[in-house]
Scaffold this active site. Structure first.
Site, PDB file in Angstrom:
ATOM      1  N   ASP A  36       0.901  -1.320   0.039  1.00  0.00           N
ATOM      2  CA  ASP A  36      -0.073   0.097  -0.116  1.00  0.00           C
ATOM      3  C   ASP A  36       0.889   1.280   0.137  1.00  0.00           C
ATOM      4  O   ASP A  36       0.564   2.280   0.433  1.00  0.00           O
ATOM      5  CB  ASP A  36      -0.881   0.049   1.314  1.00  0.00           C
TER       6      ASP A  36
ATOM      7  N   LYS B  74       2.289   2.275  -4.725  1.00  0.00           N
ATOM      8  CA  LYS B  74       2.916   1.719  -6.360  1.00  0.00           C
ATOM      9  C   LYS B  74       2.068   1.881  -7.518  1.00  0.00           C
ATOM     10  O   LYS B  74       2.425   2.040  -8.500  1.00  0.00           O
ATOM     11  CB  LYS B  74       3.324   0.033  -6.124  1.00  0.00           C
TER      12      LYS B  74
ATOM     13  N   ASN C  37      -5.316 -10.040  -4.321  1.00  0.00           N
ATOM     14  CA  ASN C  37      -5.030  -9.636  -2.813  1.00  0.00           C
ATOM     15  C   ASN C  37      -4.612  -8.001  -2.918  1.00  0.00           C
ATOM     16  O   ASN C  37      -4.548  -7.350  -1.941  1.00  0.00           O
ATOM     17  CB  ASN C  37      -3.879 -10.514  -1.865  1.00  0.00           C
TER      18      ASN C  37
ATOM     19  N   GLY D 217      -4.549  -4.269  -3.991  1.00  0.00           N
ATOM     20  CA  GLY D 217      -5.319  -3.150  -4.463  1.00  0.00           C
ATOM     21  C   GLY D 217      -4.567  -1.907  -4.839  1.00  0.00           C
ATOM     22  O   GLY D 217      -3.944  -1.258  -3.958  1.00  0.00           O
ATOM     23  N   HIS D 218      -4.591  -1.717  -6.178  1.00  0.00           N
ATOM     24  CA  HIS D 218      -3.951  -0.613  -6.679  1.00  0.00           C
ATOM     25  C   HIS D 218      -4.978   0.699  -6.967  1.00  0.00           C
ATOM     26  O   HIS D 218      -5.754   0.378  -7.905  1.00  0.00           O
ATOM     27  CB  HIS D 218      -2.739  -0.878  -7.968  1.00  0.00           C
TER      28      HIS D 218
ATOM     29  N   GLN E 147       2.086  -5.692  -3.400  1.00  0.00           N
ATOM     30  CA  GLN E 147       2.563  -6.121  -1.933  1.00  0.00           C
ATOM     31  C   GLN E 147       3.845  -5.027  -1.572  1.00  0.00           C
ATOM     32  O   GLN E 147       4.361  -4.374  -2.474  1.00  0.00           O
ATOM     33  CB  GLN E 147       2.712  -7.206  -1.235  1.00  0.00           C
TER      34      GLN E 147
ATOM     35  N   THR F 204      -7.804  -0.926   0.466  1.00  0.00           N
ATOM     36  CA  THR F 204      -8.368  -0.831  -0.928  1.00  0.00           C
ATOM     37  C   THR F 204      -9.162  -2.287  -0.889  1.00  0.00           C
ATOM     38  O   THR F 204     -10.272  -2.166  -1.664  1.00  0.00           O
ATOM     39  CB  THR F 204      -7.602  -0.774  -1.961  1.00  0.00           C
TER      40      THR F 204
HETATM   41  P1  IMP Z   1      -2.625 -12.685   1.757  1.00  0.00           P
HETATM   42  O1  IMP Z   1      -1.860 -12.148   0.702  1.00  0.00           O
HETATM   43  O2  IMP Z   1      -4.114 -12.569   1.439  1.00  0.00           O
HETATM   44  O3  IMP Z   1      -2.425 -14.061   1.963  1.00  0.00           O
HETATM   45  O4  IMP Z   1      -2.537 -11.756   3.350  1.00  0.00           O
HETATM   46  C1  IMP Z   1      -1.243 -12.031   3.779  1.00  0.00           C
HETATM   47  C2  IMP Z   1      -0.773 -10.750   4.345  1.00  0.00           C
HETATM   48  O5  IMP Z   1      -0.423  -9.778   3.374  1.00  0.00           O
HETATM   49  C3  IMP Z   1      -1.798  -9.960   5.376  1.00  0.00           C
HETATM   50  O6  IMP Z   1      -1.299  -9.389   6.330  1.00  0.00           O
HETATM   51  C4  IMP Z   1      -2.396  -9.061   4.260  1.00  0.00           C
HETATM   52  O7  IMP Z   1      -3.052  -8.081   4.938  1.00  0.00           O
HETATM   53  C5  IMP Z   1      -1.128  -8.555   3.276  1.00  0.00           C
HETATM   54  N1  IMP Z   1      -1.521  -8.156   2.230  1.00  0.00           N
HETATM   55  C6  IMP Z   1      -1.631  -8.805   1.037  1.00  0.00           C
HETATM   56  N2  IMP Z   1      -1.879  -8.240   0.136  1.00  0.00           N
HETATM   57  C7  IMP Z   1      -1.632  -6.665   0.430  1.00  0.00           C
HETATM   58  C8  IMP Z   1      -1.547  -5.602  -0.297  1.00  0.00           C
HETATM   59  O8  IMP Z   1      -1.692  -5.402  -1.315  1.00  0.00           O
HETATM   60  N3  IMP Z   1      -1.111  -4.549   0.428  1.00  0.00           N
HETATM   61  C9  IMP Z   1      -0.990  -4.707   1.637  1.00  0.00           C
HETATM   62  N4  IMP Z   1      -1.029  -5.789   2.471  1.00  0.00           N
HETATM   63  C10 IMP Z   1      -1.272  -6.962   1.797  1.00  0.00           C
END
Ligand code: IMP
Length: 427
Positions: free
Chosen positions: A14, A17, A39, A41-42, A223, A298
């Site tokens: 977040d 990017k 997972n 969110g841009h 991420q 997001t």
């Molecule tokens: P997962 O990717 O859904 O397995 O989540 C694992 C961890 O990564 C959790 O703490 C999520 O909140 C975090 N996470 C996954 N994708 C993002 C992202 O795009 N931004 C911020 N945190 C993320």
């Protein structure tokens, strides 16, 4: 100047990017997403409108850009189609999108298992997005995964799905979850495959051809490196590697093309989900930053945890991901704070350390060490050049450069594309 640029999240995701990728995409011919899935969110603000992309690369708004969802991703076909439909209804219908035939396919049982595993962790939840990302990568590595190209071959897909369901249904049953009927799932995913067929191809062949043609390629990380499965705050991480080092494997190009890397960091730090966060703030300053920075997820809408900028983290990321440059995002959010802190090191059990310890036990015990700088109160959201920034804002940026030994080439002073101070041309 290099023909490729890798955008890396230098914190816990977040970082903004999407905006940076969108910015550099203006000069790119190709934009590649290489890991993660929906997972991510841009958020991209374009013509005053806000778009939230989950798995589709940020170059999608530009009809001249070739967008690639590479083999290192885990792709949920339902979600990709929904994202495309949302873009269509916003009038974005002219785009180029290709999906790797080797990318892992996220199946409905992955989301079910994601939720179930989380509940089993009683009190030790990771706080995943429950999109099935971890279970999809798990299947990839245990070799029962379905790949996007499999959906295009009826007989092969039938074999792969039968094979996967043998294992998955046993697992679901043992967790007390509903099992999946082969026929229904097979028909649904064949149909999804047909809808995506025109986009599914060997993207490594395509990408290498484009690179040989001297096209400019932007690799878009999702991420952040602190969520990296290898180098992040394990186990509170995602299941892929957002580092620049993972780009060659995740896209099928040679490592020599990864030679220009920009780390994207907020001027402070945020994280969603659980896990240690050494510079976390719990007082009214956290609330101030959260509200000004609209720090709510997001994808999930969860309020993000907020803290000071941590240069131990940035140096960790620089070390393992080879940052050439930094983009400092949401800089305007800090306006109005009387004093601003930057973490310069940790103390672990009374001893000074300058690295991120590997265990959560140790990381949750570290005490962040800070320097304090004077803030500024001038509105900087309309500032177009570095020189126009207030002296204290410039001093903050200079300190970040000194502490991270990395040039800050971009400073973002607002969500819009125009609210970006560019100090150097890098791509
Ligand atoms: P997962 O990717 O859904 O397995 O989540 C694992 C961890 O990564 C959790 O703490 C999520 O909140 C975090 N996470 C996954 N994708 C993002 C992202 O795009 N931004 C911020 N945190 C993320």
């Amino acid at each position: 100047m290099s023909n490729t640029l890798v955008v890396v999240g230098a914190q816990w995701g977040d970082e903004g990017k999407g905006k940076i990728t969108d910015f550099y995409a203006g000069g790119a011919d190709v934009v590649v997403r290489h890991q993660g899935g929906n997972n991510a969110g841009h958020t991209i603000v374009f013509d005053g409108k806000k778009f939230a992309l989950q798995s589709i690369p940020s170059g999608i708004f530009n009809p001249h850009i070739i967008n690639i969802m590479a083999n290192g991703m885990v792709i949920n076909p339902v979600s990709v189609i929904e994202e495309l439909e949302r873009l269509h209804s916003a009038g974005i219908t002219d785009y180029k999108l290709y999906i790797s035939d080797r990318a892992a396919c996220v199946m409905p049982y992955h989301a079910a298992l994601d939720g179930a595993y989380e509940s089993l962790k009683e009190g030790n939840q990771i706080g995943t997005t429950k999109k099935g990302i971890g279970p999809a990568y798990k299947d990839k590595y245990s070799r029962v995964g379905i790949r996007m190209g499999d959906l295009l071959d009826k007989e092969y897909f039938a074999d792969r799905l039968k094979n996967a369901l043998l294992e998955k249904n046993l697992e679901l049953k043992s967790l007390g979850l509903p099992t999946y009927d082969f026929d229904a799932l097979y028909a649904q995913y064949l149909e999804l495959g047909e809808r995506l067929r025109p986009m599914i191809c060997d993207t490594s062949v395509l990408l290498n051809r484009l690179i040989e043609e001297n096209k400019k390629v932007l690799f878009e990380g999702a991420q952040g490196v602190m969520l990296c499965i290898d180098h992040g705050t394990y186990p509170y991480v995602t299941s892929s590697s957002p580092t620049a080092a993972s780009v060659p494997v995740n896209t099928g190009v040679a490592p020599r093309y990864v030679n220009n890397v920009i780390g994207v960091a907020k001027a402070y730090t945020t994280r969603v989900g659980e896990g240690p966060f050494p510079t976390e703030l719990f007082d009214e300053r956290a609330e101030y930053i959260r509200e000004r920075g609209h720090e709510y997820g997001t994808v999930t809408g969860r309020p993000r945890r907020v803290g000071w900028l941590d240069t131990v983290v940035l140096n960790h990321v620089r070390r393992i991901s080879g940052l050439d440059y930094l983009a400092l995002m949401l800089f305007d959010v800090l306006t109005g704070l009387d004093k601003i802190r930057i973490c310069t090191g940790y103390k672990l059990d009374g001893k000074a350390i300058d690295y991120v310890p590997s265990t959560i036990n140790q990381l949750s015990r570290v005490e962040a060490q800070y320097i304090e700088l004077d803030g500024w109160s001038e509105d900087i959201t309309g500032v177009k050049s570095y020189d126009e920034l207030p002296a204290n804002a410039k001093a903050y940026i200079a300190k970040v450069e000194e502490l991270t030994k990395t040039e800050v080439v971009v400073v973002s002073v607002g969500p819009d594309r125009e609210q970006t101070i560019i100090r150097k041309d890098i791509f």
